[in-house]
Design an enzyme around this catalytic site. Structure first.
Site: not given
Ligand code: F6R
Length: 610
Positions: A2, A27, A74, A100-101, A483, A487, A490, A506, A605
């Protein structure tokens, strides 16, 4: 999670709020809304969908009034529909609130309100708070007192902004657990979830502290605790430029951020790395240098991509500094009563510096007496402020929901941190120099990868419609495989799994057939031969192999279906270079599938809720 914007001043509030909301959409983008105070009362416009959807049906510039709030959501409580969109109002429609929260005890408060005859229009916890404030206002007759009294009963997290027709020359902001900053203009004030929403108007900001409230009028602002004790606020300058949060000619923020990595990576070691002496200066760690020297154990805690960076950090620190390292999901760490000793050092890694689980984990670690270090990107963020010491990533604002440049900057900082500790212990100047030299070459090596994306695009085209992907790597590149898989899932919604390559036999090997593409990260390091054997095992079962290999590797094209070449570096730094084609592969596959790369479904994000 949010985005919030509030404005009080002399300009027409609605367009200004909406342009701020667009900057905060990373956000959350389930629904958007604005509320402006006009002479006829509160005018609220809110819709499910993105801010641009709201703009397409409401003539925002025509909304008169110079006090208002806005929200991009969000969803936590209630599906993303018009009714659940913010702002929410009290029963009489005289007080509006954006939030937000999560109000954890909202059901208890709701029951109390219902038994007093109040009804609700949405399924949200936020509306309950708005109605509660409205009820309290009826007896207290003062908005600030009503907000304060309501918040005293609230359990959970909030960043809120409230305005009311009863006290039209004021907006009230308050935070606990969700970030808010005040933008200090000339005869005008803003409040927002982060600096990106205010930078077009002012560079002067105040970071609201935990449990703090701000009362903003056109002639000034005051801050106090929610318990009504005056606080002293420090005005700070925003640490980035407006251009840094714009797309700058790229189709997506994600692509822009991938292409920024030669610069952001260099910014991560500029002024820190001394290649001549093979040493590192990390000024932010000076207050805890002795604790670091004596540390018996390091615990790294983080979420998502930052957690993957932490896993690479484990390998680096154990290799260079010979200190045992544990890497913990912050969400698990905080709830399992972890054993933490006073001579442990806890490192929190976070791009946003606001991730609720990571924040809770460091609070737990501090409570138990550990020294807590932050590796954070966003300057002034809550984690940066609550840690004992820290190292900023210097990656600049990251807007694309899928983290890219922050990951490579995290690896840059972790490598230097490991070298910094290592040089206090057994690492010689010569070993340090070799590592520093290799690190200094990385930006130019990333540029070379970015200059040759056609093979990656071709692979993306060929595999864009598959249903599953496997990513395999060993040693430093096992986290890189995790990772790469993250990516892809996501932003393209293809199911993808990362595994240590040797674990394949395994279990995951059962999945291999002609429909399964397997990405191998296969630099020429000490376990190269083992990786080649794993590739052969996949090929023997008709799996399709995409290998990321050194540019001088002549053998691998004979065993893999596709090879993406990257420049050669030392083994420790291979996950940095491997992550660039993995980011690009995910990006181009998502494009092929027509996905919204910067705003993938269900994600946001900055995860400021549990
Ligand atoms: C993946 C991504 C999330 C963040 C995670 C932690 O692309 O962006 O997995 O890495 O939410 O966020 P931060 O680094 O802001 O604590």
């Amino acid at each position: 999670m949010c985005g919030i914007v509030g404005y009080i001043g002399t300009q027409t509030a609605a367009p200004l709020i909406v342009s701020g909301l667009k900057r905060l959409e990373y956000r959350g983008y389930d629904s958007a809304g604005v509320c402006v105070l006009s002479k006829d009362g509160l005018r609220i416009e809110k819709r499910a969908g993105r801010v641009k959807d709201l703009e397409s049906i409401v003539d925002i510039p025509s909304i008169a009034g110079n006090v208002g709030v806005g929200h991009t959501r969000w969803a936590t409580h209630g599906v993303p529909n018009d009714a659940n969109a913010h702002p929410h109002t009290d029963q009489d429609g005289n007080i509006a609130l954006v939030h937000n929260g999560i109000i954890e005890n909202y059901l208890t408060i709701k029951k109390k309100l219902e038994s007093a005859g109040y009804t609700f229009r949405s399924d949200t916890d936020s509306e309950v708070l708005a109605v509660f404030i409205g009820m309290l206002y009826k007896t207290l007759g003062n908005l600030e007192a009503a907000v304060r009294t309501a918040l005293a009963e609230v359990e959970g997290t909030f960043g809120i902004v409230v305005l009311s027709v009863h006290e039209p020359d004021m907006i009230i902001a308050a935070r606990r657990g969700s970030p808010l900053i005040l933008g200090i203009g000339d005869g005008e004030y803003l409040v927002a979830s982060d600096a990106s929403a205010v930078i077009a108007h002012t560079r002067q900001v105040v970071y609201l502290q935990e449990n703090e409230m701000a009362i903003l009028t056109r002639s000034g602002f005051s801050t106090k605790t929610i318990e009504n004790v005056d606080t002293r606020s420090v005005v700070e300058e925003i640490a980035f430029e407006l251009e840094q949060i714009e797309r700058g000619g790229f189709d997506h923020f994600m692509l822009k951020e991938i292409y920024e990595q030669p610069i952001t990576f260099r910014d991560g070691f500029r002024g820190r790395l001394n290649a001549e002496e093979g040493s590192v200066r990390l000024g932010g760690l000076a207050p805890v240098a002795d604790k670091l020297r004596q540390a018996k154990r390091i615990i790294i805690t983080a979420c998502g991509t930052s957690w993957h960076a932490g896993l690479v950090g484990e390998y680096l620190i154990e290799q260079l500094a010979r200190i045992p390292v544990e890497v913990e999901y912050a969400s698990e760490f905080r709830y399992r009563n972890p054993i933490i000793n006073q001579d442990d050092v806890v490192i929190a890694i976070s791009q946003s510096g606001e991730t609720a689980d990571t924040l809770a984990a460091i609070r737990e670690a501090k409570l138990k007496g550990a020294t807590v270090i932050g590796m954070v990107n966003v300057v002034g963020s809550t984690i940066a402020r609550e840690t004992d010491a820290g190292v900023y990533l210097h990656a600049g604002p990251e807007i694309g929901v899928a983290s890219t440049k922050a990951f490579t900057s995290q690896l840059c900082v972790l490598t230097q941190f490991a070298l910094f500790l290592g040089r206090m212990k057994a690492v010689s100047a010569q070993q340090g120099k070799e590592l520093a030299d290799a690190l200094e070459q990385i930006p130019e090596q990333i540029t070379r990868i970015l200059d040759n994306v056609e093979p990656i695009k071709a692979i993306a085209h060929e595999y864009a419609q598959v249903s599953n992907f496997l990513y395999l790597g060993r040693g430093y590149n096992f986290p890189a495989a995790l990772e790469g898989a993250l990516k892809l899932k996501e932003i393209s919604y293809i199911h993808a799994e990362g595994y240590p390559a040797a674990e394949m036999k395994h279990g995951p090997i059962a999945l291999i057939d002609e429909n399964m593409p397997v990405v191998f990260i296969a630099p020429k390091d000490e376990i190269y031969d083992k990786i080649i054997s794993n590739i052969e095992e996949v090929r023997a079962r008709n799996g399709r192999v995409i290998a990321i290999a050194d540019d001088d590797d002549e053998h691998i094209p004979r065993v893999a279906n596709h090879v993406i070449h990257v420049p050669r570096t030392i083994p420790m730094l291979t996950p940095i270079l491997a992550s660039i084609p993995l980011q690009l592969l995910a990006y181009y596959i998502a494009l092929e599938r027509g996905c919204n790369v910067d705003m993938p479904r269900n994600l946001a994000k900055s995860v400021t809720v549990e």
